[in-house]
Design a protein around this motif. Sequence first.
Motif, PDB file in Angstrom:
ATOM      1  N   VAL A  41      87.381 155.762 -16.372  1.00  0.00           N
ATOM      2  CA  VAL A  41      86.073 156.208 -16.869  1.00  0.00           C
ATOM      3  C   VAL A  41      85.657 155.448 -18.116  1.00  0.00           C
ATOM      4  CG1 VAL A  41      86.854 158.095 -18.379  1.00  0.00           C
ATOM      5  CG2 VAL A  41      84.653 158.290 -17.152  1.00  0.00           C
ATOM      6  N   ASN A  44      81.911 148.321 -10.987  1.00  0.00           N
ATOM      7  CA  ASN A  44      82.575 149.112  -9.935  1.00  0.00           C
ATOM      8  C   ASN A  44      83.860 148.431  -9.459  1.00  0.00           C
ATOM      9  OD1 ASN A  44      80.410 150.875 -10.004  1.00  0.00           O
ATOM     10  ND2 ASN A  44      80.128 150.917  -7.797  1.00  0.00           N
ATOM     11  N   THR A  85      80.015 150.425 -20.214  1.00  0.00           N
ATOM     12  CA  THR A  85      78.815 149.832 -19.622  1.00  0.00           C
ATOM     13  C   THR A  85      77.559 150.588 -20.026  1.00  0.00           C
ATOM     14  OG1 THR A  85      79.134 151.071 -17.546  1.00  0.00           O
ATOM     15  CG2 THR A  85      80.031 148.850 -17.640  1.00  0.00           C
ATOM     16  N   TYR A  98      82.973 152.947 -17.348  1.00  0.00           N
ATOM     17  CA  TYR A  98      81.637 153.546 -17.303  1.00  0.00           C
ATOM     18  C   TYR A  98      81.091 153.739 -18.709  1.00  0.00           C
ATOM     19  CZ  TYR A  98      77.913 156.882 -16.102  1.00  0.00           C
ATOM     20  OH  TYR A  98      76.701 157.514 -15.961  1.00  0.00           O
ATOM     21  N   GLU A  99      81.907 154.260 -19.612  1.00  0.00           N
ATOM     22  CA  GLU A  99      81.455 154.490 -20.984  1.00  0.00           C
ATOM     23  C   GLU A  99      81.063 153.186 -21.665  1.00  0.00           C
ATOM     24  OE1 GLU A  99      84.252 158.471 -21.670  1.00  0.00           O
ATOM     25  OE2 GLU A  99      84.871 156.520 -22.487  1.00  0.00           O
ATOM     26  N   VAL A 136      86.299 157.550  -9.748  1.00  0.00           N
ATOM     27  CA  VAL A 136      86.296 156.595 -10.860  1.00  0.00           C
ATOM     28  C   VAL A 136      87.701 156.509 -11.441  1.00  0.00           C
ATOM     29  CG1 VAL A 136      85.283 156.010 -13.087  1.00  0.00           C
ATOM     30  CG2 VAL A 136      83.882 157.122 -11.326  1.00  0.00           C
ATOM     31  N   LEU A 175      78.325 152.380 -11.668  1.00  0.00           N
ATOM     32  CA  LEU A 175      78.762 152.614 -13.042  1.00  0.00           C
ATOM     33  C   LEU A 175      77.871 151.898 -14.053  1.00  0.00           C
ATOM     34  CD1 LEU A 175      82.663 152.512 -12.751  1.00  0.00           C
ATOM     35  CD2 LEU A 175      81.126 154.490 -12.763  1.00  0.00           C
ATOM     36  N   SER A 176      76.817 151.265 -13.587  1.00  0.00           N
ATOM     37  CA  SER A 176      75.836 150.630 -14.460  1.00  0.00           C
ATOM     38  C   SER A 176      74.454 151.090 -14.027  1.00  0.00           C
ATOM     39  CB  SER A 176      75.937 149.103 -14.387  1.00  0.00           C
ATOM     40  OG  SER A 176      77.249 148.656 -14.662  1.00  0.00           O
ATOM     41  N   SER A 216      77.021 161.962 -13.021  1.00  0.00           N
ATOM     42  CA  SER A 216      77.247 160.788 -13.869  1.00  0.00           C
ATOM     43  C   SER A 216      76.138 160.655 -14.906  1.00  0.00           C
ATOM     44  CB  SER A 216      77.352 159.520 -13.025  1.00  0.00           C
ATOM     45  OG  SER A 216      76.199 159.335 -12.216  1.00  0.00           O
TER      46      SER A 216
END
Length: 326
Positions: A96, A286, A102, A99-100, A93, A240-241, A133
């Motif tokens: 990051v 992603n 989403t 990711y946070e 990743v 990432l979702s 994750s």
Amino acid sequence: MTNWTDFLEIQTEDDFNQHCLETYHFQLQHCQVYRDYVSLIGKEKNQVQHYTDIPFLPIEFFKTQKVLAAGMTPQIVFSSSGTTGMVTSKHLVADVSIYERTFRRIFEDFYGPTTDIAILALLPSYLERSGSSLIYMIDDLMKQSKQVQSNYFLYNHQELYDTLVQLKDNGTKTILFGVTYALLDFIEQYAFDFPELIIMETGGMKGKRKEMVKQEIHQLLEDAFKVSGIHSEYGMTELLSQGYSSGQGIFLLPKWMKVLIRDTNDPLSLISSDSTGGINVIDLANRYSCSFIATQDLGKVYQDGSFEILGRFDQSDIRGCNLLVQ
């Protein structure tokens, strides 16, 4: 020109398509593994006019290849769980914070402000499973929560029971994330009526209890807490979702994700809704790995875009939450 950072604001099908095409060309140019795969299957660049034309990278590549855009350095590496000797997936990743953004957005869209929710977990803590994750997400949600009871309870069922009683008495919105065997262990001793409780079953039975069908597990949990349905998350190391189900195993996705169904006999061909086949996932979060992934899950998509998971391909490895706790 589509700005990829606006993917969180996608609303229309055309907007989604434009973001997919832009992401496809970016990843074709910058991700060597994806470019080599597309070349290998003979897909020409000009053949892709719509997101349904885009090739999906088999998820197994995350086990053996570095799926990352050129010039990027991973801030964090998420890894799937596995037994000794098993080759695990690794998601490199690069950012990051994507990711946070989403998972916070998706969670609040489904469940409301995180600050108002007590987040409880029958799962290992982040220090015990730092490559997960899922645990990264739950750890962050606990920090976002303003409820002092938010915590991990894998090894202390009495404390979890006392906390649930307190939260019920206080009328606090509560979500209990739990690996399957730990939830079943808990209700054998501590079941009680808490119909407002949201139970998020994350999977996981291997080596701990006999295998049970999902409906049987959910019925036991529903009966124990007198809740009307068991929630689930559809997420994985390579994404990432995530999507969520509020019951009956029917999942909904955010606007920047989509599930398509591929023919089990012809993995490069898509089939219509309401047919069972392999799950292909588009996840526009992603950006710096690959947004177009052919998973090992079997499922069915419905006309409204919701979907359900019906099983896994034979010979596919055990993955993810079902081995999260050893």
